[in-house]
Design a protein around this motif. Structure first.
Motif, PDB file in Angstrom:
ATOM      1  N   ASP A  26      66.923  31.617  70.160  1.00 35.18           N
ATOM      2  CA  ASP A  26      67.632  31.664  68.881  1.00 35.18           C
ATOM      3  C   ASP A  26      67.322  32.988  68.176  1.00 35.18           C
ATOM      4  O   ASP A  26      66.541  33.813  68.675  1.00 35.18           O
ATOM      5  N   ASP A  27      67.937  33.203  67.015  1.00 35.26           N
ATOM      6  CA  ASP A  27      67.761  34.463  66.283  1.00 35.26           C
ATOM      7  C   ASP A  27      66.319  34.703  65.867  1.00 35.26           C
ATOM      8  O   ASP A  27      65.834  35.837  65.899  1.00 35.26           O
ATOM      9  N   GLU A  28      65.625  33.646  65.481  1.00 37.52           N
ATOM     10  CA  GLU A  28      64.230  33.793  65.066  1.00 37.52           C
ATOM     11  C   GLU A  28      63.371  34.312  66.219  1.00 37.52           C
ATOM     12  O   GLU A  28      62.573  35.237  66.067  1.00 37.52           O
ATOM     13  N   HIS A  34      61.817  41.328  69.450  1.00 39.75           N
ATOM     14  CA  HIS A  34      62.233  42.682  69.069  1.00 39.75           C
ATOM     15  C   HIS A  34      61.093  43.397  68.333  1.00 39.75           C
ATOM     16  O   HIS A  34      60.831  44.582  68.573  1.00 39.75           O
ATOM     17  N   LEU A  35      60.434  42.667  67.452  1.00 34.09           N
ATOM     18  CA  LEU A  35      59.296  43.229  66.717  1.00 34.09           C
ATOM     19  C   LEU A  35      58.125  43.498  67.666  1.00 34.09           C
ATOM     20  O   LEU A  35      57.532  44.585  67.643  1.00 34.09           O
ATOM     21  N   ARG A  36      57.809  42.539  68.501  1.00 34.16           N
ATOM     22  CA  ARG A  36      56.653  42.661  69.403  1.00 34.16           C
ATOM     23  C   ARG A  36      56.789  43.845  70.360  1.00 34.16           C
ATOM     24  O   ARG A  36      55.843  44.592  70.580  1.00 34.16           O
ATOM     25  N   TRP A  37      57.956  44.002  70.969  1.00 30.63           N
ATOM     26  CA  TRP A  37      58.116  45.009  72.013  1.00 30.63           C
ATOM     27  C   TRP A  37      58.700  46.332  71.528  1.00 30.63           C
ATOM     28  O   TRP A  37      58.501  47.361  72.173  1.00 30.63           O
ATOM     29  N   PHE A  38      59.425  46.316  70.397  1.00 29.39           N
ATOM     30  CA  PHE A  38      60.090  47.539  69.951  1.00 29.39           C
ATOM     31  C   PHE A  38      59.788  47.908  68.500  1.00 29.39           C
ATOM     32  O   PHE A  38      60.406  48.809  67.949  1.00 29.39           O
ATOM     33  N   ASP A  39      58.851  47.164  67.890  1.00 31.34           N
ATOM     34  CA  ASP A  39      58.428  47.428  66.515  1.00 31.34           C
ATOM     35  C   ASP A  39      59.617  47.432  65.547  1.00 31.34           C
ATOM     36  O   ASP A  39      59.692  48.236  64.634  1.00 31.34           O
ATOM     37  N   ASP A  40      60.569  46.536  65.791  1.00 29.75           N
ATOM     38  CA  ASP A  40      61.757  46.419  64.957  1.00 29.75           C
ATOM     39  C   ASP A  40      61.966  44.929  64.670  1.00 29.75           C
ATOM     40  O   ASP A  40      62.248  44.161  65.587  1.00 29.75           O
ATOM     41  N   PRO A  41      61.850  44.505  63.419  1.00 29.21           N
ATOM     42  CA  PRO A  41      61.930  43.075  63.095  1.00 29.21           C
ATOM     43  C   PRO A  41      63.349  42.524  62.983  1.00 29.21           C
ATOM     44  O   PRO A  41      63.536  41.344  62.695  1.00 29.21           O
ATOM     45  N   SER A  42      64.357  43.344  63.233  1.00 32.93           N
ATOM     46  CA  SER A  42      65.729  42.880  63.034  1.00 32.93           C
ATOM     47  C   SER A  42      66.194  41.985  64.182  1.00 32.93           C
ATOM     48  O   SER A  42      65.682  42.039  65.298  1.00 32.93           O
ATOM     49  N   VAL A  43      67.197  41.163  63.876  1.00 33.54           N
ATOM     50  CA  VAL A  43      67.830  40.317  64.884  1.00 33.54           C
ATOM     51  C   VAL A  43      68.732  41.213  65.733  1.00 33.54           C
ATOM     52  O   VAL A  43      69.399  42.105  65.230  1.00 33.54           O
ATOM     53  N   THR A  44      68.729  40.975  67.030  1.00 38.09           N
ATOM     54  CA  THR A  44      69.579  41.709  67.964  1.00 38.09           C
ATOM     55  C   THR A  44      70.178  40.712  68.949  1.00 38.09           C
ATOM     56  O   THR A  44      69.764  39.546  68.977  1.00 38.09           O
ATOM     57  N   ASN A  45      71.130  41.136  69.739  1.00 33.05           N
ATOM     58  CA  ASN A  45      71.745  40.199  70.674  1.00 33.05           C
ATOM     59  C   ASN A  45      70.936  40.026  71.960  1.00 33.05           C
ATOM     60  O   ASN A  45      70.946  38.975  72.569  1.00 33.05           O
TER      61      ASN A  45
END
Length: 91
Positions: A26-28, A34-45
């Motif tokens: 899911d989005d969460e 995304h945060l863990r591996w790319f240091d980006d907390p945003s939702v992605t597909n």
């Protein structure tokens, strides 16, 4: 979806012995990855993690995580079936 994944790997030229792990989340969960591996907390597909060359030689290609919630929104917006969007994101 297993058959779809096998067809995708075959079309990309990988032998039958190669595998890629696919997770539908899911989005969460995708935001956490995304945060863990790319240091980006945003939702992605999709979040994809390629294994190293040593693992690839042993048939392990990597991991692909697809946000079903985001894929559904994208499919609706594009006027396409969710199955087509999910298959596209798995590539």
């Amino acid at each position: 979806m297993e058959t779809t994944g096998e067809r995708i790997l075959s079309a990309l030229g990988y032998p039958e012995t190669c595998v890629a792990c696919v997770g539908f989340v899911d989005d969460e969960a995708i935001a956490e990855l995304h945060l863990r591996w790319f240091d980006d907390p945003s939702v992605t597909n999709v979040v994809s993690l390629e294994y190293g060359d040593n693992d690839a030689r042993h048939g392990l290609l990597g991991e692909v995580y697809v946000s079903v919630e985001t894929a559904v929104r994208e499919a609706r917006s594009a006027g396409i079936r969710i199955q087509y969007r999910l298959a596209w994101l798995m590539m």
